[in-house]
Write an enzyme that holds these catalytic residues in place. Structure first.
Site, short mmCIF file in Angstrom:
data_model
loop_
_atom_site.label_atom_id
_atom_site.label_comp_id
_atom_site.label_asym_id
_atom_site.label_seq_id
_atom_site.Cartn_x
_atom_site.Cartn_y
_atom_site.Cartn_z
CB VAL A 1 -2.89 -7.48 2.06
CG1 VAL A 1 -3.08 -6.41 0.98
CG2 VAL A 1 -4.08 -7.49 3.01
N GLY A 2 -0.34 -9.16 0.94
CA GLY A 2 0.82 -9.23 0.06
C GLY A 2 0.66 -10.26 -1.04
CD GLU B 1 8.31 -4.45 6.27
OE1 GLU B 1 8.03 -5.53 6.86
OE2 GLU B 1 7.98 -3.35 6.69
N GLY C 1 2.68 -4.27 4.53
CA GLY C 1 1.46 -4.72 5.17
C GLY C 1 1.51 -6.17 5.57
CB SER C 2 -1.14 -8.46 6.53
OG SER C 2 -2.07 -8.44 5.45
#
Length: 593
Positions: free
Chosen positions: A277-278, A295, A273-274
């Site tokens: 959010v990571g 990733e 994801g982004s």
């Protein structure tokens, strides 16, 4: 000759037998998956269907699903509460304890059943992916089917080999020992995956997790829950066919609260994801200190040198920019073209892009479908407008087909931008759209600097008539994957790890590294010739240590690691001498505290 002749005959016979065995199809059972509610003739898309209008205030108890290309309503799924997530993980954990004891033969049969179903039902899988994300059938086949089949095939061929104990050198001081690495399942792995490849993003972590003996619970994106929940049926049917519990793999739906609960409950988390959010995933995972693989997307550089084959590279470039209806995963988002061929390359690209049509993805004549993310077209318009205000120009655009009366603003025309530079947001922010910003460069040093001028570092592609030159450029670009005179070929080699650096994340999935990342890696040392040879503590360093214990230890280090054979030999003689003298001394010579 008499000695080698029988060996040659045996080798030839063995090869013939292996070839004949390949001609015998494996006995792989078929599975029956309920499709009554997902096919076009299903009631959700006919009598009971309607155009979905998203609410300004999002419901928190339901995940509403609709086709982004037409906004036709597909249904809804519950947004699971933290307690419900923990219960799902608990069920997966019970199933995993049994599955951890399964044989590789049983695991391979599970993969073969899946592979057979995928091959026999490509139309169904691609149609469901297309309806849920807006991508075309061709893009679904390239990004969903081929990559998943390749991963399954690689696991069938090499998976067991890389999960077996691996023997390592035991070193000089432990010559009497064997040293090995063993791989054990971690338990239950959690995966939070993005919307752009709903089929492959579920199967990718699931295949590695299950083959390595784990259970897995996958939270699918709220923008691709409808397809994800159907794909779970395929997996659970295959598990049942090999006698495994259906709870071993689960797909859960919901929003941020659901994802946070998953991170808190599992033994490892894989997130796609982004970057924003990571970071939150990392923070949450730190509370239980579980391993994390991130990733986080990229802003991949696509570099074209002046000696490249322009017509060929132009075709590859357009595919790289527009793949999956602009829903790029490791897609090229920044194009750097040498000044000498800039005009001819732009002309070739514009000619191709103008022939591209966006339209309903299930209509085979269209090259592009809809954007999956709601309101994403507004972001793309903003990026293009920012570039134009700072001096960029639109060199060419594709067109729209007949979108129909039910279509909404979910489409964006493929667009070529020229005269761009790094002051423009389009060259810095991840786009996830069918836009090709093309920038000039003068020499290799400049393009390397430009490619590295990004907070992302996922992949790159370098094209040159001189392969050695292309390799040299790629080697200096800060990224996790690189393709030489090709694009995205690294991902089709499933023996290779996939992942990035910087804001593109860390850790790897796919390949040997990704498979072993699902394991507890345990180092094991044991006696080589047990019980005849064991480690014995020399008497001088037994407690209480002797006065000359340190001298003995120094000599032992010199004997084992001296820089030349004579130094080591002298030290070895000193060790023997010290041990002999110590044995002959009376016990009163030992140091007293």
């Amino acid at each position: 000759m008499a000695f080698w002749w029988p060996l040659l005959v045996l080798g030839f016979a063995y090869s013939i037998c292996r070839f004949l065995l390949m001609l015998i199809p494996p006995n792989v059972p078929s599975i029956d998956v309920d499709t009554s509610d997902v096919l076009d003739e299903g009631n959700q898309t006919q009598d009971n269907s309607f155009i979905y209008i998203p609410r300004r205030i999002r419901q928190t108890d339901k995940v509403q699903c609709y086709e982004p290309a037409t906004m036709k309503y597909l249904g809804f799924f519950p947004a699971l509460t933290p307690d419900e997530v923990k219960e799902r993980v608990s069920q997966a954990r019970k199933a995993q304890k049994i599955w951890a004891k399964s044989s590789f033969k049983q695991r391979r049969q599970f993969l073969r059943i899946l592979l057979k179903y995928i091959i026999e039902n490509q139309d169904l899988i691609c149609e469901i992916s297309s309806r849920d994300t807006g991508k075309t059938m061709v893009d679904a086949s390239l990004g969903e089917i081929m990559t998943t089949c390749e991963k399954i095939t690689w696991l069938l061929s090499e998976g067991e080999r890389w999960l077996k104990p691996e023997y390592r050198c035991s070193g000089r001081s432990m010559l009497h020992k064997t040293a090995k690495v063993e791989f054990y399942p971690l338990g239950v792995i959690g995966a939070i995956v993005s919307w752009n490849y709903p089929f492959h993003n579920i199967f990718n972590p699931m295949l590695a997790a299950v083959f390595s003996g784990n259970g897995i619970v996958i939270k699918v994106s709220e923008h691709a829950s409808w397809s994800g929940c159907f794909y779970l049926r395929i997996i659970q049917s295959a598990l049942a066919a090999v006698g495994a519990s259906e709870n071993l793999v689960d797909v859960i739906t919901g929003f941020a609260e659901t994802g946070e609960a998953l991170v808190s409950s599992v033994d490892k988390i894989i997130f796609v994801g982004s970057p924003g959010v990571g970071k939150m995933i990392m923070k949450k995972a730190s509370e239980t200190l579980i391993p994390v693989t991130l990733e986080l997307g990229g802003k991949d550089a696509f570099i074209v040198c002046e000696d490249a084959d322009v017509p060929h590279v132009a075709q590859v470039a357009v595919r790289a920019a527009l793949q999956s209806s602009g829903q790029n995963c490791a897609g090229a988002e920044r194009f750097y073209v040498h000044r000498d061929i800039y005009n001819s390359f732009v002309a070739a690209v514009v000619k191709i892009v103008k022939s591209v049509m966006a339209g309903p993805p299930l209509v085979r004549k269209f090259d592009m479908g809809a954007m999956c993310m709601p309101d994403h077209t507004e972001k793309l318009h903003g990026l293009v407008n920012d570039a134009i205000e700072k001096g960029a120009e639109i060199a060419g655009r594709g067109s729209f087909g007949n979108l129909g009366t039910d279509a909404v603003d979910q489409f964006f025309p493929p667009t070529v931008l020229i005269n761009v530079d790094h002051t423009m947001l389009i060259m810095q922010e991840e786009t996830f759209g069918p836009i090709m910003p093309i920038m000039k460069f003068d020499n290799d040093e400049e393009v390397i600097m430009l490619a590295n001028d990004s907070k992302y570092g996922l992949g790159c592609a370098v094209f040159s008539g001189n392969q050695r030159r292309a390799k040299k450029i790629a080697s200096r670009i800060q990224c996790g994957v690189a393709a030489i005179n090709d694009f995205a070929s690294t991902y089709m080699c499933q023996s290779l790890p996939f992942g990035g650096v910087k804001h593109s994340g860390f850790g790897r999935f796919a390949g040997i590294e990704g498979l072993r990342a699902c394991c507890l890696v345990k180092s094991v040392v044991e006696d080589r010739w047990w019980p005849y040879v064991k480690t014995i503590i020399p008497k001088p360093i037994q407690y209480p240590v002797a006065d000359d214990a340190f001298e003995l230890q120094k000599s032992l280090v010199d004997a084992l690691y001296g820089l030349n054979i004579w130094e080591r030999l002298r030290a070895f003689i000193s060790v023997i001498k010290t041990l002999t003298e110590q044995t002959s001394r009376p016990s009163t010579t030992r140091r007293k505290d």
